[in-house]
Design a protein around this motif. Structure first.
Motif, PDB file in Angstrom:
ATOM      1  N   ARG A  18     -71.721  -9.849 -15.310  1.00 28.14           N
ATOM      2  CA  ARG A  18     -70.588 -10.360 -16.071  1.00 28.14           C
ATOM      3  C   ARG A  18     -69.393  -9.333 -16.221  1.00 28.14           C
ATOM      4  NH1 ARG A  18     -72.662 -15.423 -19.634  1.00 28.14           N
ATOM      5  NH2 ARG A  18     -74.012 -16.119 -18.160  1.00 28.14           N
ATOM      6  N   ALA A  19     -69.609  -8.162 -16.086  1.00 22.51           N
ATOM      7  CA  ALA A  19     -68.919  -7.122 -16.333  1.00 22.51           C
ATOM      8  C   ALA A  19     -67.996  -6.690 -15.212  1.00 22.51           C
ATOM      9  CB  ALA A  19     -69.325  -6.115 -17.325  1.00 22.51           C
ATOM     10  N   SER A  20     -68.733  -6.763 -14.122  1.00 20.50           N
ATOM     11  CA  SER A  20     -68.287  -6.564 -12.700  1.00 20.50           C
ATOM     12  C   SER A  20     -68.100  -5.066 -12.665  1.00 20.50           C
ATOM     13  CB  SER A  20     -66.767  -6.865 -12.345  1.00 20.50           C
ATOM     14  OG  SER A  20     -66.828  -8.338 -12.130  1.00 20.50           O
ATOM     15  N   SER A  21     -69.223  -4.460 -13.160  1.00 18.45           N
ATOM     16  CA  SER A  21     -69.409  -2.937 -12.873  1.00 18.45           C
ATOM     17  C   SER A  21     -70.927  -2.565 -12.811  1.00 18.45           C
ATOM     18  CB  SER A  21     -68.957  -2.420 -14.098  1.00 18.45           C
ATOM     19  OG  SER A  21     -70.168  -2.803 -15.256  1.00 18.45           O
ATOM     20  N   ILE A  22     -71.019  -1.406 -12.170  1.00 22.79           N
ATOM     21  CA  ILE A  22     -72.410  -0.665 -11.752  1.00 22.79           C
ATOM     22  C   ILE A  22     -72.372   0.447 -12.578  1.00 22.79           C
ATOM     23  CG2 ILE A  22     -73.646   0.267  -9.975  1.00 22.79           C
ATOM     24  CD1 ILE A  22     -72.232  -1.486  -8.220  1.00 22.79           C
ATOM     25  N   THR A  23     -73.628   0.490 -13.390  1.00 27.00           N
ATOM     26  CA  THR A  23     -74.157   1.799 -14.112  1.00 27.00           C
ATOM     27  C   THR A  23     -75.092   2.529 -13.385  1.00 27.00           C
ATOM     28  OG1 THR A  23     -73.625   0.626 -16.224  1.00 27.00           O
ATOM     29  CG2 THR A  23     -75.207   2.577 -16.287  1.00 27.00           C
ATOM     30  N   THR A  24     -74.890   3.872 -13.251  1.00 29.14           N
ATOM     31  CA  THR A  24     -75.975   4.692 -12.832  1.00 29.14           C
ATOM     32  C   THR A  24     -76.689   5.239 -13.908  1.00 29.14           C
ATOM     33  OG1 THR A  24     -74.284   5.296 -11.306  1.00 29.14           O
ATOM     34  CG2 THR A  24     -76.188   6.991 -11.491  1.00 29.14           C
ATOM     35  N   LEU A  25     -78.135   5.260 -13.595  1.00 29.10           N
ATOM     36  CA  LEU A  25     -78.965   5.797 -14.869  1.00 29.10           C
ATOM     37  C   LEU A  25     -79.813   6.882 -14.135  1.00 29.10           C
ATOM     38  CD1 LEU A  25     -80.150   2.388 -16.032  1.00 29.10           C
ATOM     39  CD2 LEU A  25     -78.406   3.724 -16.981  1.00 29.10           C
ATOM     40  N   HIS A  26     -80.028   8.095 -14.948  1.00 30.10           N
ATOM     41  CA  HIS A  26     -80.849   8.988 -14.252  1.00 30.10           C
ATOM     42  C   HIS A  26     -82.220   8.873 -14.845  1.00 30.10           C
ATOM     43  CE1 HIS A  26     -82.475  13.130 -14.526  1.00 30.10           C
ATOM     44  NE2 HIS A  26     -81.913  13.112 -13.339  1.00 30.10           N
ATOM     45  N   THR A  39     -70.599   4.620 -15.578  1.00 35.80           N
ATOM     46  CA  THR A  39     -70.162   3.094 -15.376  1.00 35.80           C
ATOM     47  C   THR A  39     -69.126   3.067 -14.577  1.00 35.80           C
ATOM     48  OG1 THR A  39     -71.741   2.314 -17.238  1.00 35.80           O
ATOM     49  CG2 THR A  39     -70.022   0.696 -16.238  1.00 35.80           C
ATOM     50  N   VAL A  40     -68.962   2.195 -13.727  1.00 38.99           N
ATOM     51  CA  VAL A  40     -67.752   2.117 -12.864  1.00 38.99           C
ATOM     52  C   VAL A  40     -67.569   0.550 -12.520  1.00 38.99           C
ATOM     53  CG1 VAL A  40     -67.879   4.667 -11.761  1.00 38.99           C
ATOM     54  CG2 VAL A  40     -68.818   2.533 -10.584  1.00 38.99           C
ATOM     55  N   SER A  41     -66.014   0.412 -12.451  1.00 38.78           N
ATOM     56  CA  SER A  41     -65.915  -1.183 -12.022  1.00 38.78           C
ATOM     57  C   SER A  41     -65.871  -1.191 -10.652  1.00 38.78           C
ATOM     58  CB  SER A  41     -64.425  -1.257 -12.503  1.00 38.78           C
ATOM     59  OG  SER A  41     -64.082  -2.647 -11.998  1.00 38.78           O
ATOM     60  N   THR A  42     -66.311  -2.482 -10.457  1.00 34.27           N
ATOM     61  CA  THR A  42     -66.668  -2.991  -8.884  1.00 34.27           C
ATOM     62  C   THR A  42     -65.247  -3.786  -8.439  1.00 34.27           C
ATOM     63  OG1 THR A  42     -67.622  -5.042  -9.495  1.00 34.27           O
ATOM     64  CG2 THR A  42     -69.029  -3.222  -9.083  1.00 34.27           C
ATOM     65  N   LEU A  43     -64.034  -3.641  -9.531  1.00 35.24           N
ATOM     66  CA  LEU A  43     -62.976  -4.362  -8.896  1.00 35.24           C
ATOM     67  C   LEU A  43     -61.934  -3.339  -8.819  1.00 35.24           C
ATOM     68  CD1 LEU A  43     -62.987  -7.356 -11.380  1.00 35.24           C
ATOM     69  CD2 LEU A  43     -63.799  -7.332  -9.157  1.00 35.24           C
ATOM     70  N   PRO A  44     -60.917  -3.712  -7.896  1.00 31.74           N
ATOM     71  CA  PRO A  44     -59.678  -2.702  -7.967  1.00 31.74           C
ATOM     72  C   PRO A  44     -58.920  -2.976  -9.339  1.00 31.74           C
ATOM     73  CG  PRO A  44     -59.418  -4.823  -6.740  1.00 31.74           C
ATOM     74  CD  PRO A  44     -60.759  -4.678  -6.990  1.00 31.74           C
ATOM     75  N   ASP A  45     -57.938  -2.113  -9.642  1.00 36.78           N
ATOM     76  CA  ASP A  45     -57.090  -2.080 -10.643  1.00 36.78           C
ATOM     77  C   ASP A  45     -56.271  -3.458 -10.816  1.00 36.78           C
ATOM     78  OD1 ASP A  45     -57.988   0.319 -11.745  1.00 36.78           O
ATOM     79  OD2 ASP A  45     -56.227   1.344 -10.718  1.00 36.78           O
ATOM     80  N   GLY A  46     -56.243  -4.200 -11.812  1.00 33.75           N
ATOM     81  CA  GLY A  46     -55.485  -5.457 -12.114  1.00 33.75           C
ATOM     82  C   GLY A  46     -56.315  -6.779 -11.643  1.00 33.75           C
ATOM     83  N   GLU A  51     -63.037 -14.193 -13.185  1.00 30.35           N
ATOM     84  CA  GLU A  51     -63.147 -14.824 -11.740  1.00 30.35           C
ATOM     85  C   GLU A  51     -64.008 -14.128 -10.773  1.00 30.35           C
ATOM     86  OE1 GLU A  51     -59.373 -15.676 -10.493  1.00 30.35           O
ATOM     87  OE2 GLU A  51     -58.772 -16.759 -12.173  1.00 30.35           O
ATOM     88  N   ASN A  52     -64.872 -13.310 -11.219  1.00 26.90           N
ATOM     89  CA  ASN A  52     -65.657 -12.200 -10.438  1.00 26.90           C
ATOM     90  C   ASN A  52     -66.839 -12.027 -10.910  1.00 26.90           C
ATOM     91  OD1 ASN A  52     -65.615 -10.684  -7.702  1.00 26.90           O
ATOM     92  ND2 ASN A  52     -66.251  -9.022  -9.279  1.00 26.90           N
ATOM     93  N   THR A  53     -67.962 -11.993  -9.910  1.00 27.58           N
ATOM     94  CA  THR A  53     -69.389 -11.424 -10.357  1.00 27.58           C
ATOM     95  C   THR A  53     -69.810 -10.516  -9.374  1.00 27.58           C
ATOM     96  OG1 THR A  53     -70.556 -13.155  -9.669  1.00 27.58           O
ATOM     97  CG2 THR A  53     -70.013 -13.385 -11.725  1.00 27.58           C
TER      98      THR A  53
END
Length: 63
Positions: A18-26, A39-46, A51-53
């Motif tokens: 729901r946040a359209s992001s990916i978190t890296t865990l060690h 944690t980084v977004s999977t969406l481009p700026d703007g 409307e995305n998952t």
């Protein structure tokens, strides 16, 4: 939430759908715990996150 752990490497990747992001865990094997690295977004700026998952992670072994 989906998780994927790279074989042989102490990292796991979590999709925050729901946040359209990916978190890296060690993975800390000595403690048996995971902790967040980034944690980084999977969406481009703007882009409109409402409307995305995220669906999945595709990964390949490095060199």
């Amino acid at each position: 939430m989906q998780t994927w752990q790279h074989p042989g490497v102490r990292f796991a990747y979590v999709i925050n759908e729901r946040a359209s992001s990916i978190t890296t865990l060690h993975h800390d094997a000595a403690r048996g715990t995971l902790f967040s690295v980034a944690t980084v977004s999977t969406l481009p700026d703007g882009a409109n996150a409402e409307e995305n998952t995220c669906v999945g992670i595709a990964a390949s072994p490095g060199p």
